[in-house]
Structure formats: structure tokens, C-alpha cells
Design a protein around this motif. Structure first.
Motif, mmCIF file in Angstrom:
data_model
loop_
_atom_site.group_PDB
_atom_site.id
_atom_site.type_symbol
_atom_site.label_atom_id
_atom_site.label_comp_id
_atom_site.label_asym_id
_atom_site.label_seq_id
_atom_site.Cartn_x
_atom_site.Cartn_y
_atom_site.Cartn_z
ATOM 1 N N VAL B 61 0.854 -1.187 0.000
ATOM 2 C CA VAL B 61 0.000 0.000 0.000
ATOM 3 C C VAL B 61 0.896 1.244 0.000
ATOM 4 O O VAL B 61 1.261 1.788 1.038
ATOM 5 N N GLY B 62 1.278 1.665 -1.181
ATOM 6 C CA GLY B 62 2.158 2.825 -1.315
ATOM 7 C C GLY B 62 1.994 3.445 -2.678
ATOM 8 O O GLY B 62 1.249 2.934 -3.525
ATOM 9 N N PRO B 63 2.708 4.550 -2.914
ATOM 10 C CA PRO B 63 2.529 5.288 -4.173
ATOM 11 C C PRO B 63 2.983 4.522 -5.410
ATOM 12 O O PRO B 63 2.563 4.854 -6.513
ATOM 13 N N PHE B 66 -0.259 2.242 -6.022
ATOM 14 C CA PHE B 66 -1.526 2.982 -6.080
ATOM 15 C C PHE B 66 -1.378 4.367 -6.717
ATOM 16 O O PHE B 66 -2.148 5.266 -6.422
#
Lengths: 507, 83
Positions: B61-63, B66
Motif C-alpha cells: 500500500v504505497g505510491p 496505487f
């Protein structure tokens, strides 16, 4: 002793110029560097003809540009109007027209903002786009400034300001459906900053992580308090990836951060929380809305040794009024505590007397932090600013030791993830849909959001409207946090004999 | 599952969370630009698990994953092929 907000950074830049003031995306800015960039920006703004007392809107997402532009404007005596960057055109137009700003500063160098939104902002005569990459052409009102590389005069503009001068206007949801501009002076803000620095025991060794948007009065207060203490800000663009916030605590030696109840509902869902290095963390603040005691219990377990401090306030008090000292965190769980230093907080019954334990009354606040008034709105100002102080509309009780417990609100305001939402504003948008006859909006308890927006809809005879279509319609006219989470179609709304909707029956 | 099918189902999922029309969403668009905020992210992660049957690990769950619709579709494809 300092009397105006602009002096905050100047003072530390003289005392410890090489100290890191700001960390953003791995880049560090010393106090000296920040001071220089602020003065450069201030000089350029003076060159644009902006005068003392003139209002300028900041439509800037979290970035060094926000801090530089904020202090530059403040330093030349302009009145800063920070605006929520999530607002849709209709909402933005209202605010800019209400405060009559001719200048807008933004870092949204996108085609949609410059070529679709800006042309509709008719009050704006000058738009300054703060970007390192000015690729998009706009109309003649637009200038592109790169605050990271600009050179030029960087000496202090040296304007004469006093603490009674207006500094900031914060827009907050109003019960009548339109937001109200809270006018705050240098004194209002600085006195609150000094109180917070005192009770949080902030020093130059503190490093505050800020992930809430800087256009919120709460995040602005975090920014100012840590800089006032001569400490360091670790700034994040947003809270989209909460794991990154936890990683930054260990990487940068963060000593504290502040969030709203939703922040903590999200953080507590992270499965590998115990694997993060949080050893530097000294305190965690909650504000922006009531937090469930069960969440505080879980925070106390998840962050052992860290002071969990519940706070209360509103934009009208710049913005803090009470805090619960950590030593009472378990004993008085669920309480917002007592008044912060230099502020008087009382709970008054309708007769104007202080309530006795168990009795419910309204929170009334006095102090040098209480706003000057609402912009161009003497009626609302007179309604809340009374002889005995600021009437907040928040209902509360006290216990036998004088600790305050919030019980609800007098007005039709929903508190969703720390944002105050006017039910009337959402209803007005719903009713403007061609198939909607009547709408009533209420807050409903929500595990993550605190309160979620729920809409009851009566559709016009014979007209079909589906939920998805209605929500898309809302999303085009309202910031995303105001869009109803739940929609229920009903044949009619419960009403009194005089036709007033009985919202208590809908909750 | 084909790349095309992933894109179609992902657009529908994201449009529902952000209250947007599917046709208004492009594959190069950043999730933030579409209107996915921190709350939307929770709904999105839950939605990915239900819609595509994949488990989204905390560290993913990171840039990088996402950032935009394209990077997320690529991630779904990689995870789907592994399982």
C-alpha cells in the motif's frame, strides 16, 4: 516576546539558522533558507501591488510552497484565506466572492484547474501558480512562480504590523448552509500557539509530523506551534498511505503528530503496526471530533509509552480550547479535559449559569484566542459572540472534578472525519436534482468516519432516480467528504404540524 | 483474467467508490485525481480483495502500486497470475 505571526520564523532563523525547519520528500530546509524564501516571496508579492489588509486565497496542497506563501503574505500584512483544495467549483466560487479576493495562489498546475476552474473564478484578477514545471498555458491573469529556485531581494520587508491586525480567515460550515469566514487576528493565533507550546511542552527538539491538510485550522496550528518552539516539521502531502507516516516516524525521529478520529481508525487497522520503529514518539493528539473511548483504549495499547492527548476546539478559537492531560487519559477517558492555559471554558445552562455535574449545557469560551467575528456577517457574529464569551453550539456536561464531556451539538452540523458539514448545504444540492422533491440529511454513527452523511430522499411523483446517479450528481457539486454515504428513499419525511422536518426521528 | 477485463472491472470499482461515471475514468489517471482519498483507499483495498480475490499486503500500500489506474491494474495482474 513576539507580537505577530511573521516573527515566528525570523526569531529562530536568527537564533539557530542552520536548524532544520522543514522536511518534505526527503528535502531539508533550514530556518535560514526558509526565512530567505519567505522574504523573496514577500518581496515579489509587494511587487504585485498587494497591500496591507488585502485578502489573498491559498489554494495549495501540502508542500513547502504553502508554508512559504503563508508566511510571505502574513509578513506583508495581507490576510491569508486558506481554502480546502477538495472543494468543487460552486463551493470555491462562494468563498472567493464572499471574501472578495483578487489574488489566488495555488500549486495545482493542472490543466483542469487552470483551464476549467480558474476561468470561472471571476473575482480573481491575479492567479499565481507555484510550480517547478510550468507547462500549461493559461489566460493573462496567470503567473508561474518557482519558489524553489527564485532569486532576488531576500531582506525582510519590514512592514509595521500590530497584534490586533487581521491575519487569517478560515471558512467553516455554517448552520444556514453557506460557510462563514472566521476572522482571526495575529493576537488570536499567537496566543493560542503560545498556550499549546506550553501545555505540550514543545521545544526545539520536537519534530512534528503533519499529514492533515495545511488549509485546516488544526494543521495550521500544528505548523505554527512547532515552528514557534524552534522545532522541525516533517510534512507529508496527505494521509493516503498511512504506512508511510509510520515509516517517517522512525526515519526522521518524529516526536509527535496530530490526527482526527478517522486517522486513528485507519492507523489501528494496519496489521503490522508493532513492526514500525516508533521509539522517538512522545505524543499523539486527537482533535476535530469526538473520539470513542474504545479507540483511545486501543491507541493506549498500540502506542505504549506515548501520551495520547484528546483536545477540543474550533476555528473560532484559533483553534484550541481544551485538552485532557495525559495523566488523566484512562481515569477520564472520553473527556475533552479542561481549558488550555490563558483560556476560560465554561459549560453554561440556558440561564447563563455554570452547570452542575450531570446537567447539560453549552460550551462558552473566553480568551484572547476568540475570533474577531465572521466576515461580513454581523448577524451570525452577534449570535455566537455574546457578553459571556463565544457560544460554540457544542453541548456538554462536567463531572465532579470539572472535566468536560461532549454530548452533541445544538445545530444541524455533521462531523465527518473531522470536517464539519452543514446538513442544509447537502440538502440544497440534493433538492436541486430534477427528480428530488424533498431531502433531509442527518449524521449517522460510523466506525471509521465518526459520523457519516445519510440522506433521506422523497422523489418527485412518477420520477425514478437511482442512488448511483444521485451520488454522482452530488460528487459534481460537493467536496467528496460531503457526499452522502447512505441514501434511503422514503415516501415522506416525518414533520411537525408546522411542517418542520423532525430529524431526531431519522437518526 | 485478461488485461482488458481487469481494466474494466477496476474502473467500475473505482468509479463506485469515488462516485464518478466509469466513462470519466482513464487508465493514466491518478487515483487521487479521481477522488480516492484515505477513506476511499480503505474501501478500494477491501474492494480489490473481493473483486479480484487478491490479498493486498500492507507493504504494497504505497505510491508505487496505487499511483494511477495503470499501475494498480498491473499490480492486480501480477497478483492474479501468482495465485
Amino acid at each position: 516576546m513576539i507580537y505577530t505571526i511573521g516573527e515566528i520564523i525570523t526569531q529562530t532563523s536568527l537564533k539557530t539558522p542552520d536548524k532544520t525547519a522543514l522536511i518534505f520528500d526527503g528535502q531539508r530546509y533550514s530556518y535560514r533558507e526558509l526565512e530567505r524564501k519567505i522574504n523573496q516571496c514577500a518581496r515579489k508579492l509587494i511587487g504585485q501591488g498587494i497591500a496591507k489588509g488585502e485578502k489573498a486565497a491559498l489554494f495549495i496542497t501540502n508542500a513547502p510552497e504553502f508554508i512559504i506563501a503563508y508566511f510571505a503574505l502574513i509578513r506583508i500584512g495581507a490576510v491569508v484565506v486558506p481554502v480546502n483544495t477538495q472543494l468543487k467549483l460552486r463551493e470555491l466560487q462562494y468563498i472567493l466572492e464572499n471574501c472578495q479576493t483578487r489574488m489566488l495562489l495555488t500549486n495545482l498546475a493542472t490543466d483542469s484547474f487552470i483551464n476549467q476552474t480558474l476561468p470561472h473564478l471571476t473575482t480573481v484578477q491575479q492567479a499565481i501558480v507555484l510550480t517547478t514545471d510550468p507547462k500549461i498555458a493559461g489566460d493573462g491573469r496567470i503567473q508561474f512562480w518557482n519558489l524553489q529556485t527564485e532569486e532576488g531581494a531576500n531582506d525582510h520587508p519590514g512592514l509595521s504590523l500590530i497584534d490586533a491586525d487581521e491575519a487569517v480567515i478560515i471558512y467553516t460550515s455554517g448552520t444556514t448552509g453557506q460557510p462563514k469566514g472566521v476572522v482571526l487576528t495575529h493576537l488570536n493565533i499567537l496566543s493560542n500557539v503560545n498556550s499549546i507550546v506550553h501545555y505540550l511542552r514543545l521545544t526545539e527538539d520536537d519534530n512534528t509530523l503533519i499529514f492533515l491538510p495545511l488549509f485546516y485550522s488544526y494543521a495550521l496550528s500544528q505548523m505554527l506551534t512547532v515552528l514557534r518552539a524552534g522545532g522541525t516539521i516533517t510534512l507529508m502531502r496527505d494521509f493516503l498511505f498511512p504506512q508511510r507516516a509510520l515509516s517517517l516516524v522512525g526515519q526522521e525521529g518524529v516526536t509527535g503528530f496530530g490526527g482526527v478520529p478517522t486517522t486513528y481508525n485507519i492507523l489501528l487497522r494496519i496489521g503490522n503496526l508493532p513492526t514500525y520503529n516508533l521509539s522517538s514518539l512522545r505524543y499523539i493528539l486527537n482533535a476535530g471530533g469526538p473520539i470513542y473511548p474504545a479507540i483511545i483504549e486501543r491507541l493506549l495499547s498500540a502506542f505504549p509509552g506515548v501520551e495520547i492527548i484528546n483536545n477540543y476546539g474550533c476555528s473560532e478559537v484559533a483553534p484550541r480550547a481544551t485538552y485532557l492531560d495525559f495523566k488523566y487519559a484512562r481515569e477520564k477517558i472520553g473527556s475533552i479535559g479542561k481549558a488550555i492555559p490563558n483560556v476560560q471554558v465554561r459549560v453554561l445552562n440556558p440561564d447563563g449559569r455554570e452547570v452542575v455535574p450531570g446537567e447539560t449545557g453549552e460550551i462558552v469560551i473566553r480568551g484572547s484566542n476568540v475570533m474577531k467575528g465572521y466576515l461580513n456577517n454581523p448577524v451570525e457574529t452577534g449570535r455566537v459572540l455574546q457578553k459571556d464569551g463565544l457560544h460554540t453550539g457544542d453541548m456538554a456536561t462536567i463531572d465532579e472534578d470539572g472535566f468536560i464531556f461532549i454530548k452533541g451539538r445544538k445545530s444541524d452540523i455533521i462531523n465527518c472525519r473531522g470536517e464539519k458539514i452543514s446538513a442544509k448545504e447537502v440538502e440544497a444540492v440534493l433538492i436541486s436534482h430534477p427528480a428530488v422533491y424533498e431531502a433531509a440529511v442527518v449524521g449517522m454513527p460510523d466506525e471509521i468516519l465518526g459520523e457519516a452523511v445519510k440522506a433521506y430522499i422523497v422523489s418527485k411523483d412518477g420520477q425514478l432516480v437511482n442512488k448511483e446517479e444521485l451520488l454522482i450528481f452530488c460528487a459534481r457539486n460537493l467536496a467528496s467528504y460531503k457526499v452522502p454515504k447512505v441514501v434511503e428513499f422514503v415516501a415522506q419525511l416525518p414533520k411537525t404540524a408546522s411542517g418542520k422536518v423532525q430529524k431526531h426521528l431519522l437518526k | 483474467m485478461s488485461t482488458n477485463e481487469i481494466n474494466i472491472r477496476l474502473k467500475k470499482l473505482v468509479a463506485g467508490i469515488a462516485n464518478q461515471e466509469v466513462s470519466d475514468i482513464s487508465e493514466a489517471q491518478a487515483l487521487k485525481e479521481i477522488g480516492i482519498d484515505s477513506i476511499g483507499m480503505i474501501d478500494l483495498i477491501g474492494g480489490l480483495e473481493v473483486e479480484f480475490g487478491i490479498r493486498v499486503a500492507d507493504e504494497d500500500v504505497g505510491p508505487e502500486v496505487f499511483a494511477d489506474m495503470g499501475s494498480l491494474a498491473g499490480y492486480i495482474e501480477r497478483k492474479s497470475n501468482k495465485s
